[in-house]
Design a protein around this motif. Structure first.
Motif, short mmCIF file in Angstrom:
data_model
loop_
_atom_site.label_atom_id
_atom_site.label_comp_id
_atom_site.label_asym_id
_atom_site.label_seq_id
_atom_site.Cartn_x
_atom_site.Cartn_y
_atom_site.Cartn_z
N VAL A 60 0.86 -1.18 0.00
CA VAL A 60 0.00 0.00 0.00
C VAL A 60 0.90 1.22 0.00
N THR A 61 0.57 2.20 -0.84
CA THR A 61 1.38 3.41 -0.96
C THR A 61 0.51 4.65 -0.76
N VAL A 62 0.99 5.58 0.06
CA VAL A 62 0.35 6.88 0.22
C VAL A 62 1.13 7.88 -0.62
N VAL A 63 0.41 8.64 -1.43
CA VAL A 63 1.04 9.68 -2.25
C VAL A 63 0.60 11.02 -1.68
N ALA A 64 1.54 11.74 -1.08
CA ALA A 64 1.25 13.04 -0.49
C ALA A 64 2.56 13.82 -0.45
N PRO A 65 2.48 15.15 -0.49
CA PRO A 65 3.72 15.94 -0.44
C PRO A 65 4.35 15.88 0.95
N ASP A 66 5.67 16.04 1.00
CA ASP A 66 6.34 16.13 2.29
C ASP A 66 5.93 17.42 2.99
N ILE A 67 5.83 18.51 2.20
CA ILE A 67 5.42 19.81 2.72
C ILE A 67 4.32 20.36 1.83
N ALA A 68 3.18 20.70 2.44
CA ALA A 68 2.06 21.31 1.72
C ALA A 68 2.01 22.78 2.09
N GLU A 69 2.12 23.65 1.10
CA GLU A 69 2.14 25.08 1.37
C GLU A 69 0.76 25.61 1.75
N ASN A 70 -0.31 24.96 1.29
CA ASN A 70 -1.66 25.40 1.59
C ASN A 70 -2.48 24.19 2.02
N GLY A 71 -2.85 24.15 3.29
CA GLY A 71 -3.59 23.02 3.83
C GLY A 71 -5.01 22.89 3.28
N ALA A 72 -5.49 23.92 2.58
CA ALA A 72 -6.85 23.86 2.04
C ALA A 72 -6.95 22.95 0.82
N VAL A 73 -5.83 22.73 0.12
CA VAL A 73 -5.85 21.90 -1.10
C VAL A 73 -4.58 21.05 -1.17
N VAL A 74 -4.54 19.99 -0.40
CA VAL A 74 -3.38 19.11 -0.37
C VAL A 74 -3.64 17.92 -1.30
N PRO A 75 -2.81 17.74 -2.34
CA PRO A 75 -3.00 16.59 -3.22
C PRO A 75 -2.57 15.30 -2.51
N VAL A 76 -3.51 14.37 -2.39
CA VAL A 76 -3.26 13.12 -1.67
C VAL A 76 -3.82 11.98 -2.51
N GLY A 77 -3.16 10.86 -2.45
CA GLY A 77 -3.63 9.68 -3.15
C GLY A 77 -3.15 8.42 -2.47
N ALA A 78 -3.60 7.31 -2.99
CA ALA A 78 -3.18 6.01 -2.47
C ALA A 78 -3.30 4.99 -3.59
N SER A 79 -2.45 3.98 -3.50
CA SER A 79 -2.54 2.88 -4.44
C SER A 79 -2.25 1.58 -3.71
N SER A 80 -2.71 0.51 -4.30
CA SER A 80 -2.54 -0.81 -3.70
C SER A 80 -2.05 -1.79 -4.75
N LYS A 81 -1.10 -2.61 -4.37
CA LYS A 81 -0.64 -3.71 -5.22
C LYS A 81 -1.25 -5.03 -4.76
N LEU A 82 -2.11 -4.96 -3.76
CA LEU A 82 -2.74 -6.16 -3.22
C LEU A 82 -3.83 -6.65 -4.16
N PRO A 83 -3.89 -7.95 -4.42
CA PRO A 83 -4.97 -8.46 -5.28
C PRO A 83 -6.32 -8.33 -4.59
N ASN A 84 -7.36 -8.17 -5.39
CA ASN A 84 -8.73 -8.09 -4.90
C ASN A 84 -8.98 -6.91 -3.97
N THR A 85 -8.36 -5.77 -4.26
CA THR A 85 -8.61 -4.55 -3.50
C THR A 85 -10.01 -4.06 -3.84
N THR A 86 -10.82 -3.84 -2.80
CA THR A 86 -12.21 -3.42 -3.03
C THR A 86 -12.51 -2.03 -2.50
N GLU A 87 -11.71 -1.52 -1.55
CA GLU A 87 -11.95 -0.20 -0.99
C GLU A 87 -10.64 0.46 -0.59
#
Length: 151
Positions: A60-87
């Protein structure tokens, strides 16, 4: 755009069409989502709302900046390499309501989500993934220089 994302877009579009045509109601569409989980106030309550304490996983990987200059719009994501990921759920530990969003991953779709979240202060971002009925997670710290949740 890869084929898996096309399938997700088509599925979402078809579902929205069913709601707009009145074939299913918005209440029916929302019935599958536990809204109460989005009102909890602590990380422990958020984890309980999504199904319990997840095991840490390097799949499981979290994609987020180390430093966010504006907390109102922080780009965040996640991905999974696990089979049968449903949520996939994104939790911001120090937000007033930590459970930020949840995504249902249709079969055959790449388990990779991206969004923008509000973060009131520097915090851990936790991605929780449900795969084969079990919970897995990864965490990444993001420092916020300008708060987004009333800051």
């Amino acid at each position: 755009m890869n084929n898996s994302r096309r399938v997700a877009l088509k599925t979402t579009g078809a579902f929205a069409t069913l709601v707009s045509l009145g074939i299913i109601t918005q209440s029916q569409a929302q019935a599958a989502v536990d809204r109460a989980g989005f009102e909890v106030k602590t990380l422990a309550e958020a984890l309980k709302a999504v199904g319990g304490t997840p095991a840490n996983s390097d799949q499981v990987t979290v994609v987020a900046p180390d430093i966010a200059e504006n907390g109102a719009v922080v780009p965040v994501g996640a991905s999974s390499k696990l089979p049968n990921t449903t949520e996939i759920f994104l939790i911001v530990e120090k937000n007033p309501m930590p459970l930020s969003c949840g995504f249902t991953i249709p079969a055959g779709t790449a388990p990779d989500v991206q969004t923008r979240l509000k973060m009131g202060q520097s915090s851990n971002v936790v991605a929780v993934v449900r795969a084969d009925g079990k919970l897995f997670s990864a965490t990444k710290e993001t420092k916020v220089t300008l708060g987004g949740c009333g800051g």
